[in-house]
Design a protein around this motif. Structure first.
Motif, PDB file in Angstrom:
ATOM      1  N   LEU A   1     -23.675  78.620  20.378  1.00 27.52           N
ATOM      2  CA  LEU A   1     -22.728  78.607  19.040  1.00 27.52           C
ATOM      3  C   LEU A   1     -23.209  79.737  18.957  1.00 27.52           C
ATOM      4  CD1 LEU A   1     -22.182  76.981  16.341  1.00 27.52           C
ATOM      5  CD2 LEU A   1     -24.664  76.243  15.767  1.00 27.52           C
ATOM      6  N   GLN A   2     -23.913  80.598  19.032  1.00 26.34           N
ATOM      7  CA  GLN A   2     -24.581  82.306  17.873  1.00 26.34           C
ATOM      8  C   GLN A   2     -22.800  82.878  18.376  1.00 26.34           C
ATOM      9  OE1 GLN A   2     -27.692  82.872  19.881  1.00 26.34           O
ATOM     10  NE2 GLN A   2     -28.883  82.466  17.695  1.00 26.34           N
ATOM     11  N   VAL A   3     -22.615  82.849  19.603  1.00 26.30           N
ATOM     12  CA  VAL A   3     -21.436  83.851  19.918  1.00 26.30           C
ATOM     13  C   VAL A   3     -19.986  83.546  19.983  1.00 26.30           C
ATOM     14  CG1 VAL A   3     -20.125  84.717  22.258  1.00 26.30           C
ATOM     15  CG2 VAL A   3     -22.870  84.356  22.282  1.00 26.30           C
ATOM     16  N   LYS A   4     -20.325  82.246  19.960  1.00 29.59           N
ATOM     17  CA  LYS A   4     -18.584  81.920  19.426  1.00 29.59           C
ATOM     18  C   LYS A   4     -18.460  81.768  17.599  1.00 29.59           C
ATOM     19  CE  LYS A   4     -17.223  78.147  23.101  1.00 29.59           C
ATOM     20  NZ  LYS A   4     -17.373  77.702  23.312  1.00 29.59           N
TER      21      LYS A   4
ATOM     22  N   VAL B   1     -17.083  84.796  13.069  1.00 30.36           N
ATOM     23  CA  VAL B   1     -17.115  86.118  11.626  1.00 30.36           C
ATOM     24  C   VAL B   1     -15.851  87.325  12.350  1.00 30.36           C
ATOM     25  CG1 VAL B   1     -18.450  87.024  10.166  1.00 30.36           C
ATOM     26  CG2 VAL B   1     -18.599  85.004  11.057  1.00 30.36           C
ATOM     27  N   HIS B   2     -16.221  87.985  13.476  1.00 33.19           N
ATOM     28  CA  HIS B   2     -15.340  89.316  13.741  1.00 33.19           C
ATOM     29  C   HIS B   2     -13.530  88.842  13.638  1.00 33.19           C
ATOM     30  CE1 HIS B   2     -13.265  92.344  16.398  1.00 33.19           C
ATOM     31  NE2 HIS B   2     -14.027  92.935  16.483  1.00 33.19           N
ATOM     32  N   TRP B   3     -13.154  87.335  13.998  1.00 37.28           N
ATOM     33  CA  TRP B   3     -11.969  87.177  13.862  1.00 37.28           C
ATOM     34  C   TRP B   3     -11.861  86.947  12.333  1.00 37.28           C
ATOM     35  CZ3 TRP B   3      -9.979  83.286  12.406  1.00 37.28           C
ATOM     36  CH2 TRP B   3      -8.044  82.705  11.910  1.00 37.28           C
ATOM     37  N   TYR B   4     -12.340  86.631  11.725  1.00 34.45           N
ATOM     38  CA  TYR B   4     -11.912  86.034  10.002  1.00 34.45           C
ATOM     39  C   TYR B   4     -11.925  87.532   9.468  1.00 34.45           C
ATOM     40  CZ  TYR B   4     -12.951  83.554   5.845  1.00 34.45           C
ATOM     41  OH  TYR B   4     -12.690  83.295   4.619  1.00 34.45           O
ATOM     42  N   ASN B   5     -12.903  88.604   9.782  1.00 34.71           N
ATOM     43  CA  ASN B   5     -13.257  90.227   8.359  1.00 34.71           C
ATOM     44  C   ASN B   5     -11.758  91.018   8.899  1.00 34.71           C
ATOM     45  OD1 ASN B   5     -14.778  89.071   7.424  1.00 34.71           O
ATOM     46  ND2 ASN B   5     -16.709  89.450   8.960  1.00 34.71           N
ATOM     47  N   ASN B   6     -11.298  90.794  10.543  1.00 36.68           N
ATOM     48  CA  ASN B   6     -10.409  91.914  11.461  1.00 36.68           C
ATOM     49  C   ASN B   6      -9.309  91.697  11.651  1.00 36.68           C
ATOM     50  OD1 ASN B   6     -12.875  94.049  11.702  1.00 36.68           O
ATOM     51  ND2 ASN B   6     -14.008  92.940  12.194  1.00 36.68           N
TER      52      ASN B   6
ATOM     53  N   TYR C   1      -2.485  89.499   1.333  1.00 39.48           N
ATOM     54  CA  TYR C   1      -2.406  88.715   3.220  1.00 39.48           C
ATOM     55  C   TYR C   1      -2.934  90.272   3.489  1.00 39.48           C
ATOM     56  CZ  TYR C   1      -0.113  84.385   1.019  1.00 39.48           C
ATOM     57  OH  TYR C   1      -0.004  83.343   0.828  1.00 39.48           O
ATOM     58  N   MET C   2      -3.622  90.465   3.521  1.00 43.26           N
ATOM     59  CA  MET C   2      -4.568  91.545   3.950  1.00 43.26           C
ATOM     60  C   MET C   2      -6.099  91.328   4.548  1.00 43.26           C
ATOM     61  SD  MET C   2      -4.786  95.227   1.141  1.00 43.26           S
ATOM     62  CE  MET C   2      -5.177  95.564   2.329  1.00 43.26           C
ATOM     63  N   THR C   3      -6.426  91.430   5.712  1.00 45.16           N
ATOM     64  CA  THR C   3      -7.854  91.334   6.371  1.00 45.16           C
ATOM     65  C   THR C   3      -8.929  91.565   5.271  1.00 45.16           C
ATOM     66  OG1 THR C   3      -8.407  93.526   7.406  1.00 45.16           O
ATOM     67  CG2 THR C   3      -7.182  91.413   8.164  1.00 45.16           C
ATOM     68  N   PRO C   4      -9.863  90.921   5.760  1.00 44.55           N
ATOM     69  CA  PRO C   4     -11.169  91.701   4.194  1.00 44.55           C
ATOM     70  C   PRO C   4     -11.878  93.175   4.315  1.00 44.55           C
ATOM     71  CG  PRO C   4     -11.868  88.955   4.859  1.00 44.55           C
ATOM     72  CD  PRO C   4     -10.577  90.048   5.900  1.00 44.55           C
ATOM     73  N   ILE C   5     -11.112  93.637   5.807  1.00 48.43           N
ATOM     74  CA  ILE C   5     -11.785  94.720   6.440  1.00 48.43           C
ATOM     75  C   ILE C   5     -10.456  95.839   5.708  1.00 48.43           C
ATOM     76  CG2 ILE C   5     -11.833  96.411   8.435  1.00 48.43           C
ATOM     77  CD1 ILE C   5     -14.458  94.288   7.606  1.00 48.43           C
ATOM     78  N   GLU C   6      -9.434  95.533   5.890  1.00 46.92           N
ATOM     79  CA  GLU C   6      -8.683  96.001   5.174  1.00 46.92           C
ATOM     80  C   GLU C   6      -8.424  96.411   3.594  1.00 46.92           C
ATOM     81  OE1 GLU C   6      -4.689  95.086   8.203  1.00 46.92           O
ATOM     82  OE2 GLU C   6      -4.816  93.656   6.718  1.00 46.92           O
ATOM     83  N   PHE C   7      -8.173  94.923   3.569  1.00 42.94           N
ATOM     84  CA  PHE C   7      -8.603  94.865   1.734  1.00 42.94           C
ATOM     85  C   PHE C   7     -10.200  96.436   1.345  1.00 42.94           C
ATOM     86  CE2 PHE C   7     -10.379  92.826  -2.263  1.00 42.94           C
ATOM     87  CZ  PHE C   7      -8.519  93.183  -3.207  1.00 42.94           C
ATOM     88  N   ARG C   8     -11.497  95.978   2.188  1.00 41.05           N
ATOM     89  CA  ARG C   8     -12.000  96.804   1.550  1.00 41.05           C
ATOM     90  C   ARG C   8     -12.138  98.450   1.579  1.00 41.05           C
ATOM     91  NH1 ARG C   8     -17.659  95.699   4.897  1.00 41.05           N
ATOM     92  NH2 ARG C   8     -16.720  94.023   4.209  1.00 41.05           N
ATOM     93  N   LYS C   9     -11.267  98.767   3.110  1.00 38.17           N
ATOM     94  CA  LYS C   9     -11.339  99.678   3.194  1.00 38.17           C
ATOM     95  C   LYS C   9      -9.696 100.788   2.268  1.00 38.17           C
ATOM     96  CE  LYS C   9     -12.012 100.077   8.398  1.00 38.17           C
ATOM     97  NZ  LYS C   9     -11.123  99.949   9.466  1.00 38.17           N
TER      98      LYS C   9
END
Length: 96
Positions: free
Chosen positions: A54-57, A62-67, A76-84
């Motif tokens: 569960l922790q790994v998945k 979360v990595h996929w969701y943010n990046n 229609y940007m990712t959270p990382i793109e938006f922040r950058k």
């Protein structure tokens, strides 16, 4: 939930806490929306044999969701793109 120890921890990480007045559900709506997405996109689609699995998945999700997952709220940007890009969402005009 207003708690001094939680406030101290949030201060260490520079996180601004959002507390609405008693009986005002607006802050809870963001949490509920996030939980709904997490359940629909991960929990209901997967089987978890162990807590470690569960922790790994969850970490992978979360990595996929943010990046990689684009968000309509973020133009229609990712959270990382938006922040950058140095963008911020406008504060809600609703009074709490």
């Amino acid at each position: 939930f207003d708690n001094a120890k939680i406030d101290e921890m949030l201060d260490v990480f520079g996180i601004e806490r959002s507390l609405s007045r008693k009986g005002c559900p607006y802050d809870n709506a963001v949490d509920e929306s996030t939980n709904k997405i997490l359940k629909a996109e991960l929990v209901y689609r997967e089987m978890f044999g162990t807590t470690r699995e569960l922790q790994v998945k969850l970490a992978d999700y979360v990595h996929w969701y943010n990046n990689f997952r684009m968000h309509s709220t973020l133009g229609y940007m990712t959270p990382i793109e938006f922040r950058k890009a140095g963008l911020v969402l406008p504060k809600s005009s609703k009074k709490m």
